[in-house]
Design a protein around this motif. Structure first.
Motif, PDB file in Angstrom:
ATOM      1  N   CYS A  40       0.841  -1.197   0.000  1.00 30.96           N
ATOM      2  CA  CYS A  40       0.000   0.000   0.000  1.00 30.96           C
ATOM      3  C   CYS A  40       0.878   1.248   0.000  1.00 30.96           C
ATOM      4  CB  CYS A  40      -0.892   0.036   1.244  1.00 30.96           C
ATOM      5  SG  CYS A  40      -2.074  -1.294   1.329  1.00 30.96           S
ATOM      6  N   ARG A  41       0.409   2.279  -0.674  1.00 30.55           N
ATOM      7  CA  ARG A  41       1.160   3.533  -0.711  1.00 30.55           C
ATOM      8  C   ARG A  41       1.172   4.224   0.656  1.00 30.55           C
ATOM      9  NH1 ARG A  41       5.123   4.435  -4.057  1.00 30.55           N
ATOM     10  NH2 ARG A  41       4.562   4.303  -6.264  1.00 30.55           N
ATOM     11  N   THR A  42       0.080   4.052   1.386  1.00 26.63           N
ATOM     12  CA  THR A  42      -0.049   4.740   2.673  1.00 26.63           C
ATOM     13  C   THR A  42       0.183   3.801   3.854  1.00 26.63           C
ATOM     14  OG1 THR A  42      -2.438   4.326   2.619  1.00 26.63           O
ATOM     15  CG2 THR A  42      -1.661   6.436   1.735  1.00 26.63           C
ATOM     16  N   ASP A  43       0.667   2.600   3.574  1.00 28.31           N
ATOM     17  CA  ASP A  43       0.805   1.597   4.627  1.00 28.31           C
ATOM     18  C   ASP A  43       1.991   0.704   4.294  1.00 28.31           C
ATOM     19  OD1 ASP A  43       0.348  -0.286   6.642  1.00 28.31           O
ATOM     20  OD2 ASP A  43      -1.814   0.020   6.541  1.00 28.31           O
ATOM     21  N   GLU A  44       2.551   0.057   5.308  1.00 29.78           N
ATOM     22  CA  GLU A  44       3.666  -0.868   5.063  1.00 29.78           C
ATOM     23  C   GLU A  44       3.179  -2.288   4.823  1.00 29.78           C
ATOM     24  OE1 GLU A  44       6.525  -0.612   8.162  1.00 29.78           O
ATOM     25  OE2 GLU A  44       7.234   1.376   7.559  1.00 29.78           O
ATOM     26  N   ARG A  45       1.855  -2.468   4.802  1.00 22.30           N
ATOM     27  CA  ARG A  45       1.299  -3.806   4.607  1.00 22.30           C
ATOM     28  C   ARG A  45       0.873  -4.025   3.155  1.00 22.30           C
ATOM     29  NH1 ARG A  45      -3.355  -3.675   8.968  1.00 22.30           N
ATOM     30  NH2 ARG A  45      -3.686  -1.720   7.845  1.00 22.30           N
ATOM     31  N   VAL A  46       0.439  -5.241   2.869  1.00 23.03           N
ATOM     32  CA  VAL A  46      -0.032  -5.614   1.526  1.00 23.03           C
ATOM     33  C   VAL A  46      -1.477  -6.075   1.652  1.00 23.03           C
ATOM     34  CG1 VAL A  46       0.257  -7.208  -0.417  1.00 23.03           C
ATOM     35  CG2 VAL A  46       2.275  -6.286   0.756  1.00 23.03           C
ATOM     36  N   GLN A  47      -2.344  -5.536   0.815  1.00 28.03           N
ATOM     37  CA  GLN A  47      -3.750  -5.943   0.857  1.00 28.03           C
ATOM     38  C   GLN A  47      -3.907  -7.393   0.422  1.00 28.03           C
ATOM     39  OE1 GLN A  47      -5.350  -2.654  -1.603  1.00 28.03           O
ATOM     40  NE2 GLN A  47      -6.801  -2.334   0.059  1.00 28.03           N
ATOM     41  N   VAL A  48      -4.813  -8.116   1.088  1.00 28.60           N
ATOM     42  CA  VAL A  48      -5.066  -9.522   0.753  1.00 28.60           C
ATOM     43  C   VAL A  48      -5.518  -9.654  -0.700  1.00 28.60           C
ATOM     44  CG1 VAL A  48      -6.629 -11.453   1.180  1.00 28.60           C
ATOM     45  CG2 VAL A  48      -5.531 -10.305   3.100  1.00 28.60           C
ATOM     46  N   GLU A  49      -6.360  -8.678  -1.166  1.00 24.93           N
ATOM     47  CA  GLU A  49      -6.847  -8.728  -2.547  1.00 24.93           C
ATOM     48  C   GLU A  49      -5.689  -8.641  -3.542  1.00 24.93           C
ATOM     49  OE1 GLU A  49      -7.938  -6.760  -0.220  1.00 24.93           O
ATOM     50  OE2 GLU A  49     -10.125  -6.867  -0.059  1.00 24.93           O
ATOM     51  N   VAL A  50      -4.691  -7.819  -3.214  1.00 25.89           N
ATOM     52  CA  VAL A  50      -3.525  -7.676  -4.096  1.00 25.89           C
ATOM     53  C   VAL A  50      -2.713  -8.974  -4.091  1.00 25.89           C
ATOM     54  CG1 VAL A  50      -1.412  -6.358  -4.520  1.00 25.89           C
ATOM     55  CG2 VAL A  50      -3.467  -5.196  -3.703  1.00 25.89           C
ATOM     56  N   PHE A  51      -2.537  -9.553  -2.915  1.00 24.72           N
ATOM     57  CA  PHE A  51      -1.794 -10.817  -2.824  1.00 24.72           C
ATOM     58  C   PHE A  51      -2.504 -11.930  -3.599  1.00 24.72           C
ATOM     59  CE2 PHE A  51      -1.303 -14.913  -0.535  1.00 24.72           C
ATOM     60  CZ  PHE A  51      -0.001 -15.183  -0.928  1.00 24.72           C
ATOM     61  N   GLN A  52      -3.835 -11.958  -3.521  1.00 24.12           N
ATOM     62  CA  GLN A  52      -4.580 -12.981  -4.259  1.00 24.12           C
ATOM     63  C   GLN A  52      -4.381 -12.833  -5.763  1.00 24.12           C
ATOM     64  OE1 GLN A  52      -8.505 -12.270  -2.692  1.00 24.12           O
ATOM     65  NE2 GLN A  52      -8.269 -13.748  -1.031  1.00 24.12           N
ATOM     66  N   ARG A  53      -4.309 -11.574  -6.240  1.00 28.76           N
ATOM     67  CA  ARG A  53      -4.038 -11.371  -7.665  1.00 28.76           C
ATOM     68  C   ARG A  53      -2.624 -11.828  -8.024  1.00 28.76           C
ATOM     69  NH1 ARG A  53      -8.015  -7.187  -7.528  1.00 28.76           N
ATOM     70  NH2 ARG A  53      -6.747  -5.684  -6.394  1.00 28.76           N
ATOM     71  N   LEU A  54      -1.689 -11.618  -7.069  1.00 27.92           N
ATOM     72  CA  LEU A  54      -0.324 -12.096  -7.288  1.00 27.92           C
ATOM     73  C   LEU A  54      -0.303 -13.615  -7.405  1.00 27.92           C
ATOM     74  CD1 LEU A  54       2.718 -11.119  -7.301  1.00 27.92           C
ATOM     75  CD2 LEU A  54       2.756 -11.775  -4.894  1.00 27.92           C
ATOM     76  N   LEU A  55      -1.062 -14.290  -6.546  1.00 25.83           N
ATOM     77  CA  LEU A  55      -1.150 -15.758  -6.599  1.00 25.83           C
ATOM     78  C   LEU A  55      -1.689 -16.227  -7.952  1.00 25.83           C
ATOM     79  CD1 LEU A  55      -2.476 -17.276  -3.230  1.00 25.83           C
ATOM     80  CD2 LEU A  55      -0.378 -17.837  -4.453  1.00 25.83           C
ATOM     81  N   GLN A  56      -2.739 -15.553  -8.427  1.00 26.54           N
ATOM     82  CA  GLN A  56      -3.337 -15.938  -9.714  1.00 26.54           C
ATOM     83  C   GLN A  56      -2.344 -15.761 -10.860  1.00 26.54           C
ATOM     84  OE1 GLN A  56      -6.839 -13.502  -9.901  1.00 26.54           O
ATOM     85  NE2 GLN A  56      -7.796 -14.517  -8.147  1.00 26.54           N
ATOM     86  N   LYS A  57      -1.459 -14.800 -10.729  1.00 27.71           N
ATOM     87  CA  LYS A  57      -0.462 -14.518 -11.766  1.00 27.71           C
ATOM     88  C   LYS A  57       0.560 -15.657 -11.888  1.00 27.71           C
ATOM     89  CE  LYS A  57       2.943 -10.969 -13.017  1.00 27.71           C
ATOM     90  NZ  LYS A  57       2.485 -10.798 -14.400  1.00 27.71           N
ATOM     91  N   THR A  58       0.714 -16.463 -10.820  1.00 23.69           N
ATOM     92  CA  THR A  58       1.709 -17.540 -10.836  1.00 23.69           C
ATOM     93  C   THR A  58       1.297 -18.703 -11.729  1.00 23.69           C
ATOM     94  OG1 THR A  58       0.668 -18.671  -8.951  1.00 23.69           O
ATOM     95  CG2 THR A  58       2.352 -17.000  -8.458  1.00 23.69           C
ATOM     96  N   ASP A  59       0.003 -18.804 -12.061  1.00 24.35           N
ATOM     97  CA  ASP A  59      -0.550 -19.909 -12.864  1.00 24.35           C
ATOM     98  C   ASP A  59      -0.361 -21.270 -12.190  1.00 24.35           C
ATOM     99  OD1 ASP A  59      -1.454 -18.256 -14.915  1.00 24.35           O
ATOM    100  OD2 ASP A  59       0.493 -18.287 -15.935  1.00 24.35           O
ATOM    101  N   LEU A  60      -0.147 -21.263 -10.879  1.00 22.25           N
ATOM    102  CA  LEU A  60      -0.078 -22.535 -10.146  1.00 22.25           C
ATOM    103  C   LEU A  60      -1.458 -23.171 -10.093  1.00 22.25           C
ATOM    104  CD1 LEU A  60       2.152 -21.431  -7.123  1.00 22.25           C
ATOM    105  CD2 LEU A  60       2.791 -23.106  -8.891  1.00 22.25           C
ATOM    106  N   PRO A  61      -1.536 -24.491  -9.911  1.00 19.93           N
ATOM    107  CA  PRO A  61      -2.843 -25.136  -9.769  1.00 19.93           C
ATOM    108  C   PRO A  61      -3.633 -24.527  -8.602  1.00 19.93           C
ATOM    109  CG  PRO A  61      -1.104 -26.777 -10.036  1.00 19.93           C
ATOM    110  CD  PRO A  61      -0.418 -25.459  -9.861  1.00 19.93           C
ATOM    111  N   LYS A  62      -4.934 -24.549  -8.707  1.00 19.17           N
ATOM    112  CA  LYS A  62      -5.790 -23.965  -7.675  1.00 19.17           C
ATOM    113  C   LYS A  62      -5.500 -24.575  -6.303  1.00 19.17           C
ATOM    114  CE  LYS A  62      -8.378 -21.138 -10.121  1.00 19.17           C
ATOM    115  NZ  LYS A  62      -8.367 -19.671  -9.871  1.00 19.17           N
ATOM    116  N   ALA A  63      -5.240 -25.882  -6.291  1.00 16.46           N
ATOM    117  CA  ALA A  63      -4.980 -26.560  -5.010  1.00 16.46           C
ATOM    118  C   ALA A  63      -3.733 -25.992  -4.347  1.00 16.46           C
ATOM    119  CB  ALA A  63      -4.816 -28.067  -5.234  1.00 16.46           C
TER     120      ALA A  63
END
Length: 516
Positions: A23-46
């Motif tokens: 986040c620009r205003t925070d030192e944390r990472v939003q869960v929604e952003v992390f989930q999009r990062l996971l989807q970008k990996t193309d790993l199996p859903k499991a």
């Protein structure tokens, strides 16, 4: 997990990914952003599900170290291993690098939620109309023999207050609004005119009433604007009851300056804009231009209909008066006419009909006022908003873009002067002055670029407001149909009452029933 992963031993790639998506205003990472990062990996859903289970998230956010753990789990899964905290502990000294591409491109994952949160204006017409309802009533006041000022009582439903304002107060308020919100839709004021003649002149009364109606539209559009309504300028104008309101308004502006200086995301506007912002702007502008043209034609027709209703009222009244004049003629009839005609009797009966036609005239006048108040005024309100959007687009193109181009041109001239000064022997002071001016100009260009992006950001939001107001079309059509139904019903009732009276006055053969 902080005890397991030492930030000092984290690979540079991990830190780059973190900087790209946090986040620009925070030192944390939003869960929604992390989930999009996971989807970008193309790993199996499991595998994605297993990684998500092992990552600590609190209140919808991941800490920096939680993200590092997640990146290690992603790298292990990409190697074909079962992602687990135990495996991460085994490779704690040398964390594996996940395959996520260049970190610089990952910031789009962060921009998406920001685009929804900051750029999107979630407003319905009902919410906008419910923000406030401001009345503006005339209080004429004579000063001396020839000068006359018109004062207005301005009453805000939201603030539950009435204040007194003159046109000059509106004028200063409007000027400061344009300075404070140069990148927003600021409705135009009705024209200023030196009042000539006396208040009883028809043309002047019409001008004053037209200006009052326009001021009502102006202040309501301002008071309902989601980015204006909470501002100190608006609050001061609608609540300050002292005599020096113009000074108070200027003081309120000086405390804040323009919106670019106070908006928390102004300098980050570029990150919130969609990649195709220019194409979206061009399309929206064309659609709104067409809507504007159609509504102008609707307004013109509605005005003519309201005017015809008023003219009909005048004609009915004059028709009745002429019947009364005809019936009041006391001239003696010639013997031939008096012996062979019932005109003498009929003439006496005509006087009473002027009352009926006066009632018809009153109903037609009421119809004209309804059409003007409930249909024409609403059309004007929306047209005022559409025109303010058109003005905003012109300010964007002729203002901030033009200034940016001028700044770039000035910068290129300075660079050429600097190159010339470097090649040819000059005094050291002259070269240093040029260097200083170039640095200042570079800063000015950077500010202009930031303002340009912020202007586009605001334009995008204001475009959404136009579409939020579009359902007012159904309000206008509903008012139009209702006014016609009510007007025709009321007129029909009077005509129906009049018909049998003609039979009583003139007998059965009076032309009100077919001869067959």
């Amino acid at each position: 997990m902080a005890a397991e992963i030492n930030e000092g031993s984290v690979p540079a790639y991990y830190r780059e990914v973190y900087e790209a998506i946090r986040c620009r205003t925070d030192e944390r990472v939003q869960v929604e952003v992390f989930q999009r990062l996971l989807q970008k990996t193309d790993l199996p859903k499991a595998a994605q599900g297993q990684i998500a289970e092992h990552v600590d998230a609190t209140d919808g956010f991941l800490s920096k170290l939680s993200l590092y753990k997640a990146l290690a789990l992603i790298a292990l899964a990409q190697q074909g291993k079962q992602p687990s905290p135990k495996l991460v502990e085994n490779c704690i000294q040398e964390l594996p690098k996940p395959q996520l591409g260049e970190p610089g491109y990952l910031n789009t994952l962060r921009m998406q939620p920001a685009q929804e949160d900051e750029l999107t204006v979630s407003q319905t017409l009902d919410k906008l109309l419910a923000r406030d309802s401001v009345q503006v009533e005339l209080i004429p006041e004579k000063k001396g023999l020839f000068l006359k000022h018109v004062e207005y009582q301005v009453t805000s439903k939201y603030f539950k207050l009435s204040v007194y304002r003159r046109y000059s107060d509106f004028d200063v308020f409007h000027e400061l609004l344009l300075q404070r919100f140069a990148y927003r839709m600021v409705p135009a004021l009705p024209p200023k005119r030196m009042l000539k003649g006396v208040l009883t002149s028809v043309s002047e009364r019409e001008f004053i009433e037209g200006r009052r109606r326009a001021l009502v539209r102006f202040i309501n559009l301002v008071a309902r604007h989601p980015f204006f309504c909470e501002d100190e300028l608006i609050k001061t104008f609608l609540t300050f009851s002292g005599s020096d309101v113009q000074t108070k308004l200027r003081d309120a502006y000086k405390k804040t300056g323009d919106e670019f200086m106070t908006n928390r995301i102004a300098t980050l506007a570029k990150e919130y804009l969609p990649a195709d912002i220019q194409a979206q702007f061009a399309t929206s502008r064309e659609v709104i231009r067409n809507i504007h043209n159609s509504f102008q034609k609707l307004r013109d027709r509605a005005e003519k209909m309201a005017e015809r209703s008023k003219e009909n009222a005048t004609d009915l009244l004059m028709f009745g008066r002429e019947l009364s004049t005809l019936g009041s003629d006391s001239t003696s009839l010639p013997s031939l006419a008096s012996s062979r005609s019932t005109w003498g009797t009929m003439r006496q009966s005509l006087k009473n009909l002027s009352v009926e036609f006066a009632l018809l005239s009153d109903k037609a006048a009421q119809q004209g006022r309804r059409e003007e108040d409930e249909v024409v005024d609403k059309l004007y309100l929306f047209l005022d908003l559409l025109q303010s959007y058109r003005d905003l687009c012109e300010r964007h193109e002729k203002g901030v873009l033009h200034e940016h181009q001028r700044a770039l041109h000035k910068y290129s001239v300075m660079k050429r002067q600097m190159m010339s000064a470097t090649v040819q022997p000059k005094e050291q002071g002259t070269v240093e002055q040029l260097e200083s001016r170039i640095v200042q100009q570079e800063n000015a260009i950077q500010t202009m670029e930031l303002r340009n992006y912020f202007s586009l950001f605001c334009l995008h939001q204001e475009t959404q407001l136009i579409f939020s107001y579009l359902p007012i079309t159904s309000h206008i059509l509903g008012a139009f149909v209702n006014s016609q139904v009510q007007g025709h019903r009321e007129m029909g009732e009077v005509w129906n009452d009049l018909q049998p009276k003609l039979g009583c006055l003139f007998g059965a053969n009076n032309g009100t029933t077919p001869p067959f």
